[in-house]
Design a protein around this motif. Structure first.
Motif, PDB file in Angstrom:
ATOM      1  N   PHE A   1       0.511  -1.112  -0.239  1.00 39.92           N
ATOM      2  CA  PHE A   1      -0.496   0.447   0.138  1.00 39.92           C
ATOM      3  C   PHE A   1       1.052   0.786   0.283  1.00 39.92           C
ATOM      4  CE2 PHE A   1      -2.487   3.575   2.688  1.00 39.92           C
ATOM      5  CZ  PHE A   1      -3.412   3.456   1.560  1.00 39.92           C
ATOM      6  N   VAL A   2       1.788   1.694   0.942  1.00 39.29           N
ATOM      7  CA  VAL A   2       3.508   2.496   1.072  1.00 39.29           C
ATOM      8  C   VAL A   2       3.261   2.916  -0.511  1.00 39.29           C
ATOM      9  CG1 VAL A   2       5.025   3.727   2.411  1.00 39.29           C
ATOM     10  CG2 VAL A   2       2.972   2.047   3.533  1.00 39.29           C
ATOM     11  N   LYS A   3       4.029   2.186  -0.949  1.00 36.22           N
ATOM     12  CA  LYS A   3       4.923   2.220  -2.138  1.00 36.22           C
ATOM     13  C   LYS A   3       3.884   2.354  -3.046  1.00 36.22           C
ATOM     14  CE  LYS A   3       7.628  -1.024  -5.456  1.00 36.22           C
ATOM     15  NZ  LYS A   3       7.735  -1.833  -5.479  1.00 36.22           N
ATOM     16  N   GLU A   4       2.410   2.424  -3.466  1.00 40.53           N
ATOM     17  CA  GLU A   4       1.562   2.430  -4.545  1.00 40.53           C
ATOM     18  C   GLU A   4       1.044   3.790  -4.182  1.00 40.53           C
ATOM     19  OE1 GLU A   4       0.596   0.198  -6.920  1.00 40.53           O
ATOM     20  OE2 GLU A   4       1.806  -1.163  -6.724  1.00 40.53           O
ATOM     21  N   ALA A   5       0.996   4.094  -3.287  1.00 42.99           N
ATOM     22  CA  ALA A   5      -0.224   4.820  -2.495  1.00 42.99           C
ATOM     23  C   ALA A   5       0.833   6.168  -3.038  1.00 42.99           C
ATOM     24  CB  ALA A   5      -0.158   5.182  -0.982  1.00 42.99           C
TER      25      ALA A   5
ATOM     26  N   ALA B   1       3.704   5.817  -5.216  1.00 41.08           N
ATOM     27  CA  ALA B   1       3.788   5.687  -7.353  1.00 41.08           C
ATOM     28  C   ALA B   1       2.693   6.563  -7.609  1.00 41.08           C
ATOM     29  CB  ALA B   1       4.031   4.681  -7.561  1.00 41.08           C
ATOM     30  N   ILE B   2       0.976   6.685  -6.999  1.00 41.65           N
ATOM     31  CA  ILE B   2       0.293   6.996  -7.856  1.00 41.65           C
ATOM     32  C   ILE B   2       0.045   8.477  -7.578  1.00 41.65           C
ATOM     33  CG2 ILE B   2      -2.545   7.194  -7.325  1.00 41.65           C
ATOM     34  CD1 ILE B   2      -2.599   4.171  -6.773  1.00 41.65           C
ATOM     35  N   HIS B   3       0.908   8.720  -6.091  1.00 48.67           N
ATOM     36  CA  HIS B   3       0.733  10.591  -5.567  1.00 48.67           C
ATOM     37  C   HIS B   3       1.472  11.447  -6.475  1.00 48.67           C
ATOM     38  CE1 HIS B   3       0.744  14.125  -2.897  1.00 48.67           C
ATOM     39  NE2 HIS B   3       2.085  13.624  -2.711  1.00 48.67           N
ATOM     40  N   ASP B   4       3.097  10.401  -6.600  1.00 46.70           N
ATOM     41  CA  ASP B   4       3.933  10.280  -7.923  1.00 46.70           C
ATOM     42  C   ASP B   4       3.975  11.112  -9.460  1.00 46.70           C
ATOM     43  OD1 ASP B   4       5.380  11.256  -4.872  1.00 46.70           O
ATOM     44  OD2 ASP B   4       6.684   9.434  -5.275  1.00 46.70           O
ATOM     45  N   GLY B   5       2.576  10.401  -9.845  1.00 44.00           N
ATOM     46  CA  GLY B   5       2.931  10.264 -10.812  1.00 44.00           C
ATOM     47  C   GLY B   5       3.286   9.105 -12.001  1.00 44.00           C
ATOM     48  N   THR B   6       4.425   8.306 -10.964  1.00 41.38           N
ATOM     49  CA  THR B   6       4.702   6.806 -11.910  1.00 41.38           C
ATOM     50  C   THR B   6       4.020   5.985 -11.728  1.00 41.38           C
ATOM     51  OG1 THR B   6       5.892   6.360  -9.233  1.00 41.38           O
ATOM     52  CG2 THR B   6       6.510   7.882 -10.225  1.00 41.38           C
TER      53      THR B   6
END
Length: 154
Positions: free
Chosen positions: A106-110, A112-117
């Motif tokens: 979750f932390v990694k995915e959240a 990545a979504i926040h950073d636009g990657t």
């Protein structure tokens, strides 16, 4: 079958049936019990009034003279017990139907979504309190859910 009155660390009370006292102990030791209201896995037995059968052969009674069922309830133990639990079940259904469970990622995915990657999408998963706090401090919009994932619920 044995019925135990249970309570969680948050003070929510509920009942559940177990095949034996040993079965309860085993599930508790493995952390497989959880509160249906808050999801806490810190569940213990609550103080209970014993069943006492009257000498005249009538059905057993509990302390307040209500009849004790001789068999476990036929309804699902996961059935909602009040408006709050109905709302939590509706929320769980909505989350499960409209987002992707990413588990411990979750932390990694959240991030990545926040950073636009990573593509923007709705996700839910697990994070340690410190990790969730760091996400919030970094401006990642998250919110805690009032239930455990199905794989960790009873």
């Amino acid at each position: 079958m044995i019925r135990y009155a249970l309570k969680c660390a948050e003070g929510h009370g509920f009942d559940s049936w177990f095949q034996s006292a040993a079965a309860f102990d085993d599930l508790a030791e493995r952390g497989l019990l959880s509160c249906g209201v808050c999801g806490s896995s810190d569940v213990t037995k609550a103080i209970m009034a014993p069943r006492v059968a009257p000498s005249d052969g009538d059905s057993p009674q509990i302390a307040d003279n209500l009849p004790v069922p001789s068999t476990p309830p036929t309804g699902a133990l996961s059935a909602p017990d009040g408006k709050l639990q109905e709302m939590i079940q509706a929320m769980r259904k909505h989350v499960e139907e409209n987002s992707t469970y990413v588990g411990k990622n979750f932390v990694k995915e959240a991030r990545a979504i926040h950073d636009g990657t990573a593509p923007e999408r709705m996700i839910h998963g697990e994070a340690a309190p410190e990790e969730a706090k760091a996400l919030v401090e970094d401006g990642v919009q998250i919110a805690p859910l009032p239930f455990l994932p199905k794989s960790k619920a009873n």
